[in-house]
Design a protein around this motif. Structure first.
Motif, mmCIF file in Angstrom:
data_model
loop_
_atom_site.group_PDB
_atom_site.id
_atom_site.type_symbol
_atom_site.label_atom_id
_atom_site.label_comp_id
_atom_site.label_asym_id
_atom_site.label_seq_id
_atom_site.Cartn_x
_atom_site.Cartn_y
_atom_site.Cartn_z
ATOM 1 N N ASP A 85 14.892 29.094 46.092
ATOM 2 C CA ASP A 85 15.682 29.071 44.861
ATOM 3 C C ASP A 85 15.597 30.437 44.195
ATOM 4 O OD1 ASP A 85 16.618 28.723 42.221
ATOM 5 O OD2 ASP A 85 15.851 26.680 42.117
ATOM 6 N N ARG A 86 16.726 30.988 43.852
ATOM 7 C CA ARG A 86 16.763 32.313 43.239
ATOM 8 C C ARG A 86 15.954 32.387 41.942
ATOM 9 N NH1 ARG A 86 21.890 36.306 43.383
ATOM 10 N NH2 ARG A 86 20.710 37.840 42.259
ATOM 11 N N LEU A 87 15.858 31.265 41.249
ATOM 12 C CA LEU A 87 15.063 31.220 40.023
ATOM 13 C C LEU A 87 13.615 31.632 40.295
ATOM 14 C CD1 LEU A 87 14.894 30.525 37.006
ATOM 15 C CD2 LEU A 87 14.460 28.156 37.687
ATOM 16 N N ASP A 88 13.116 31.261 41.470
ATOM 17 C CA ASP A 88 11.735 31.596 41.825
ATOM 18 C C ASP A 88 11.527 33.092 42.045
ATOM 19 O OD1 ASP A 88 10.898 28.938 41.679
ATOM 20 O OD2 ASP A 88 11.527 28.559 43.737
ATOM 21 N N THR A 89 12.607 33.830 42.212
ATOM 22 C CA THR A 89 12.481 35.273 42.416
ATOM 23 C C THR A 89 12.717 36.060 41.135
ATOM 24 O OG1 THR A 89 14.820 35.612 43.008
ATOM 25 C CG2 THR A 89 13.303 34.996 44.789
ATOM 26 N N ALA A 94 8.689 38.959 33.638
ATOM 27 C CA ALA A 94 8.989 39.571 32.335
ATOM 28 C C ALA A 94 10.381 39.168 31.862
ATOM 29 C CB ALA A 94 8.871 41.087 32.428
ATOM 30 N N ALA A 95 11.339 39.109 32.773
ATOM 31 C CA ALA A 95 12.693 38.684 32.406
ATOM 32 C C ALA A 95 12.701 37.212 32.016
ATOM 33 C CB ALA A 95 13.660 38.942 33.559
ATOM 34 N N ALA A 96 11.972 36.396 32.762
ATOM 35 C CA ALA A 96 11.904 34.969 32.449
ATOM 36 C C ALA A 96 11.254 34.750 31.088
ATOM 37 C CB ALA A 96 11.129 34.231 33.542
#
Length: 96
Positions: free
Chosen positions: A2-6, A10-12
């Motif tokens: 899942d792209r979310l995991d990458t 800091a952005a998250a």
């Protein structure tokens, strides 16, 4: 994967803080309405923060609300209508 995991941490974190600040500003939006539409609310964010950080429930809620939870409730929370509670119950059925 899942792209979310990458997504960079800091952005998250910056996006999470922006979401929390937005919810602090929008005190006109009741938790029951958030639950009815999206199946989560400020209390959910507090619980997830508590789980991720190990802080106490009280500290996690103050982190999300920007003040003690009891103070936020007294100043910003109104009683839920039967319609709001029904929408929330239906929405919660969709949660994983």
């Amino acid at each position: 994967m899942d792209r979310l995991d990458t997504l960079d941490d800091a952005a998250a974190a910056a996006a999470f803080r922006r979401l929390v600040r937005h919810l602090r500003h929008r005190t006109d939006t009741q938790n029951v309405d958030l639950m009815g539409l999206a199946g989560f609310c400020r209390n959910c964010l507090s619980d997830w923060t508590q789980e991720a950080s190990g802080m106490s429930k009280e500290d996690a809620r103050e982190t999300i609300y920007g003040m003690p939870y009891a103070e936020w409730k007294a100043n910003h929370q109104s009683d839920a209508t039967p319609e709001q509670l029904d929408r929330m119950a239906e929405s919660m059925k969709k949660n994983a």
